[in-house]
Design a protein around this motif. Structure first.
Motif, short mmCIF file in Angstrom:
data_model
loop_
_atom_site.label_atom_id
_atom_site.label_comp_id
_atom_site.label_asym_id
_atom_site.label_seq_id
_atom_site.Cartn_x
_atom_site.Cartn_y
_atom_site.Cartn_z
N ARG A 186 0.89 -1.10 0.04
CA ARG A 186 0.23 0.06 0.08
C ARG A 186 0.92 1.39 -0.06
NH1 ARG A 186 -4.78 -0.84 4.61
NH2 ARG A 186 -5.25 1.50 3.66
N LEU A 187 0.32 2.47 -0.44
CA LEU A 187 0.93 3.67 -0.40
C LEU A 187 1.08 4.14 1.14
CD1 LEU A 187 -0.76 5.73 -3.11
CD2 LEU A 187 1.53 4.71 -3.21
N LEU A 188 2.27 4.41 1.28
CA LEU A 188 2.66 4.94 2.90
C LEU A 188 2.89 6.49 2.66
CD1 LEU A 188 2.94 4.25 5.82
CD2 LEU A 188 5.61 3.95 5.16
N PHE A 189 2.48 7.40 3.68
CA PHE A 189 2.45 8.97 3.69
C PHE A 189 2.23 9.42 2.25
CE2 PHE A 189 6.21 7.62 6.33
CZ PHE A 189 5.87 8.05 7.63
N GLN A 190 0.95 9.18 1.87
CA GLN A 190 0.20 9.46 0.69
C GLN A 190 0.68 10.98 0.29
OE1 GLN A 190 -3.67 8.15 -0.17
NE2 GLN A 190 -3.50 6.29 1.09
N GLU A 191 1.05 11.84 1.11
CA GLU A 191 1.18 13.16 0.78
C GLU A 191 2.33 13.38 -0.07
OE1 GLU A 191 2.43 12.73 5.19
OE2 GLU A 191 1.00 11.84 3.70
N PRO A 227 1.61 3.96 -9.24
CA PRO A 227 2.80 3.22 -8.69
C PRO A 227 2.72 1.68 -8.32
CG PRO A 227 1.89 4.53 -7.05
CD PRO A 227 1.20 4.91 -8.47
N LEU A 228 1.77 1.39 -7.88
CA LEU A 228 1.27 0.06 -7.44
C LEU A 228 1.51 -0.99 -8.68
CD1 LEU A 228 -1.51 0.49 -4.82
CD2 LEU A 228 1.03 0.01 -4.31
N THR A 229 0.69 -0.72 -9.85
CA THR A 229 0.82 -1.59 -11.06
C THR A 229 2.22 -1.32 -11.73
OG1 THR A 229 -0.16 0.41 -12.42
CG2 THR A 229 -1.55 -1.33 -11.23
N ALA A 230 2.97 -0.25 -11.61
CA ALA A 230 4.22 0.01 -12.21
C ALA A 230 5.40 -0.52 -11.56
CB ALA A 230 4.46 1.67 -12.39
N LEU A 231 5.16 -1.03 -10.24
CA LEU A 231 6.35 -1.27 -9.29
C LEU A 231 7.08 -2.66 -9.91
CD1 LEU A 231 8.05 -1.38 -6.96
CD2 LEU A 231 6.26 -2.44 -5.57
N PRO A 232 6.24 -3.62 -10.46
CA PRO A 232 6.91 -4.94 -10.80
C PRO A 232 7.95 -4.85 -11.88
CG PRO A 232 4.63 -5.23 -10.12
CD PRO A 232 4.60 -3.84 -10.28
#
Length: 728
Positions: A527-532, A569-574
């Motif tokens: 998950r995203l952490l510190f979304q800001e 970012p989550l789909t791009a990470l791999p």
């Protein structure tokens, strides 16, 4: 027999719905679903509600043209529903001017399985009857569109039939299941086709694309396409204040006809070019079309203000004569009738003066209208001295402000022995590559327990980028994260400003507890952490800085990454590569990143200093690069939090910050209060002191939390010195 309820749901748009279209089509959908009738009048067992596309067109509506009536052939008597009058060909042949519609009046009534249409007490015959094909109702696009006041044109180059009116535009193509409305491509339930030279389109694709509400009557087996009847009128006036007796009001009128009728008359009530007196004036505008219909009155309340009265500049001093080094108290007494002074400019104003003679102090004030006023006053400085300049600065310089010192004298101050304990915060330092040239993973490592995150990066790629911080749970059980603090700054082209603002917000969140929250990660979840951090995109040359803290009850994989602003970012990470620092800028993981200096002896009776981030008494951290597996050194100890606890600070002691490496913009948390300070100019910065705190008449315990600011130069000192005695 096919269900009409299915036929009326003839298009499924890809984009979200617009509010206007949604309301109209929801009503129609409800009618179709409730009636559930088929093309021959029998009831259907279920219905699929239609939806409407989003977006508004940008093209202008065409002028009406009675010559376009050839296709529709109005008659004197109403034909029977079974009329099989032979329609003319609708094959698109023109590549120049579009066919223009007959000016219609009223709603359009359609009969199922028939070419019969009724509008305004007249009967018309469509080019082809309403037809059901593969469960979808079709109608002649040209017949329906032109009857409702739309222009229809064929574009040979694109093989498209284009329908337009009043800002709406829709494009249909033969044998295609898609139409485009205002640039948005939408899927239909069936493909458009040509029947005996007539272009047939799913009925609800026509109504959806052209935003035409409709109703269904089960008893008469009819469909009514709703037609807005009256024209619309509105107007605006120029922005800004309208001043009585001065401002000439500029009216910008707008009028339109949903039926494409010409506007032939307008009517104003209350309109004035210049309003003589202040007040609130209603102004009403109406228009009339060639059918004699008036628009609803459109009214604006125009506020007329009194002419501006300039501000009055005024100030007073508590005395007319002052000794050298005596505090000068100046009270600003400027006034403005609207309480709208927006700027104050002083000349000759000082907190104290150190040369004898007369001094002129001047103040110029400006209000929001640009009117200005000035006032000056002379005071006299005698040749008697109350405080020398250095004494005055130590006593009266505000907290966070600077005063000059001899930077070389700092070396002669007593150096307090810096021995420290640590707290087990692991530093995740993502600062290399500092200058980003491509998408990828900036840094990644697994940390168990309390962690401090430091990010400092600059976009040098050209396209807009976003930086994100992700947390992944590699454990077979849930992991709970406890967010403790957060300080985000940027994007900005100035790295030292980003570093300072990040620390200021970081310390403010510690003081207030405003960032505190929990986050639970399921096994394997990211998950995203510190979304800001990823809220705003970085343009070319922009810099962001972040410092914050998070604790976890089990091992968590932390990842900082950069992607183009439009990517997830989550789909791009791999698929992202690991980026190499390629610079001397450090990244890495460093244990025990909170250093505690707890000093019990009395301090402040004589000048003393605490030297930090010098790689001597305060050595740089050693750790490792979690991606490359190589050793890393935290040069400058950026991201390290220093907790300086001075248990016994003498009465009347001054605590200040002195940069030793040059330019420094920083922040500190002093006894629970955030203090922000700046030292500009690399050559002169070491000859400046920032006031952090003064003790009162009794001995005090003072705690200072401070961290090296990203973008600033190191090392730095904390100075303690006795204050001069107070004199009257």
């Amino acid at each position: 027999m096919m269900f009409l309820a299915f036929a009326l749901a003839a298009s499924v748009p890809v984009p979200a719905e617009t509010p206007a279209a949604s309301a109209a089509y929801a009503a129609a959908s409800g009618a179709a679903s409730e009636l559930g009738i088929t093309a021959d009048g029998s009831r259907a067992s279920e219905a699929a509600p239609p939806t409407a596309p989003s977006g508004e067109g940008a093209s202008a509506s065409a002028a009406p043209n009675p010559a376009a009536a050839a296709e529709l052939s109005p008659g004197a008597a109403l034909p029977s529903p079974s009329s099989d009058a032979s329609p003319p060909s609708e094959s698109p042949t023109s590549n120049a001017s579009p066919s223009m519609p007959v000016p219609p009046s009223g709603d359009l009534l359609l009969y199922m399985n028939s070419a019969r249409m009724e509008q305004g007490s007249k009967a018309y015959t469509a080019a082809r009857p309403l037809a059901v094909k593969a469960g979808v109702s079709y109608g002649s696009l040209r017949s329906l569109a032109e009857r409702l006041g739309f222009s229809v044109a064929y574009v040979p180059a694109k093989k498209e039939t284009v329908v337009r009116k009043a800002g709406l535009e829709a494009r249909f193509t033969n044998k295609s299941k898609y139409y485009t409305a205002s640039g948005i491509r939408t899927l239909m339930k069936g493909a458009a086709y040509t029947d005996k030279g007539v272009f047939m389109v799913p009925l609800t694709s026509i109504t959806a694309a052209l935003q035409i509400p409709y109703t269904v009557d089960q008893r008469s087996h009819t469909i009514t396409l709703k037609q807005a009847a009256e024209p619309a009128a509105s107007f605006t006036v120029q922005a800004g204040d309208i001043i009585a007796g001065e401002t000439r009001v500029q009216y910008k009128a707008r009028a339109s006809s949903p039926s494409n009728l010409q506007i032939v008359q307008e009517k104003w009530e209350g309109r004035q070019e210049v309003f003589a007196e202040p007040g609130i004036y209603p102004v009403t505008y109406q228009v009339q079309d060639t059918a004699g219909r008036w628009s609803k009155p459109y009214t604006l309340s125009i506020t007329v203000t009194s002419p501006n009265i300039p501000p009055v500049a005024m100030f007073s001093t508590d005395k007319k004569e002052y000794r050298m080094g005596e505090p000068v108290v100046i009270a600003d007494e400027s006034t403005d009738e609207e309480n709208a002074i927006t700027d104050r400019q002083w000349t000759g104003k000082q907190a104290a003066y150190f040369r004898p003679g007369p001094v002129t102090v001047s103040l110029t004030v400006t209000d929001k209208h640009g009117a200005a006023a000035a006032f000056s006053q002379e005071i006299l400085i005698t040749d008697e001295t109350l405080y020398a300049e250095d004494e005055f600065n130590r006593l009266f310089t505000p907290v966070g402000s600077n005063f000059p010192i001899d930077g070389t004298s700092v070396k002669n101050m007593e150096l307090l022995p810096f021995t420290y304990d640590t707290e087990p915060y692991t530093l995740f330092r993502s600062t290399g590559p500092e200058s980003i040239r491509e998408e990828g993973v900036l840094y990644q490592d697994v940390i168990d327990g309390p962690a401090r995150i430091l990010l400092h990066h600059k976009n040098t790629t050209g396209p807009k980028l976003k930086i994100y911080m992700l947390a992944s749970n590699p454990n077979p059980r849930p992991a709970t994260l406890f967010i403790e603090s957060s300080g985000m700054a940027g994007p900005t082209p100035y790295g030292e400003i980003a570093g300072q603002m990040s620390l200021q917000r970081y310390f403010a969140s510690i003081a207030s507890g405003s960032a505190a929250r929990e986050l639970v990660l399921a096994p394997g979840e990211t998950r995203l952490l510190f979304q800001e951090i990823g809220q705003n995109a970085l343009s070319q040359g922009d810099i962001v800085t972040f410092q914050g803290e998070v604790a976890s009850d089990s091992a968590v994989k932390y990842t900082s990454l950069v992607v183009k602003a439009d990517r997830d970012p989550l789909t791009a990470l791999p698929s992202l590569p690991f980026l190499d620092p390629n610079q001397s800028i450090v990244r890495g993981t460093f244990a025990d990143s909170t250093r505690i200096f707890d000093y019990a002896p009395v301090v402040g009776t004589t000048p003393a200093r605490i030297y930090l981030s010098d790689n001597n008494a305060d050595p740089f951290q050693t750790g490792y690069d979690g991606i490359k597996g190589t050793p890393a050194t935290n040069s400058g100890n950026y991201g390290v939090l220093y907790k300086i606890v001075l248990e016994r600070v003498a009465p009347h002691t001054l605590l200040t910050f002195n940069p030793r490496g040059g330019l420094f913009r920083g922040s500190a948390l002093v006894n629970g209060s955030v203090v922000t300070f700046s030292h500009l100019g690399a050559a002169s910065a070491t000859d400046q002191n920032s006031v952090l705190y003064r003790t009162g008449a009794g001995e005090e315990s003072v705690e200072i939390r401070i961290s090296p600011a990203a973008g600033s130069n190191l090392p730095f000192c904390l100075l303690l010195s006795p204050l001069p005695s107070v004199r009257s």
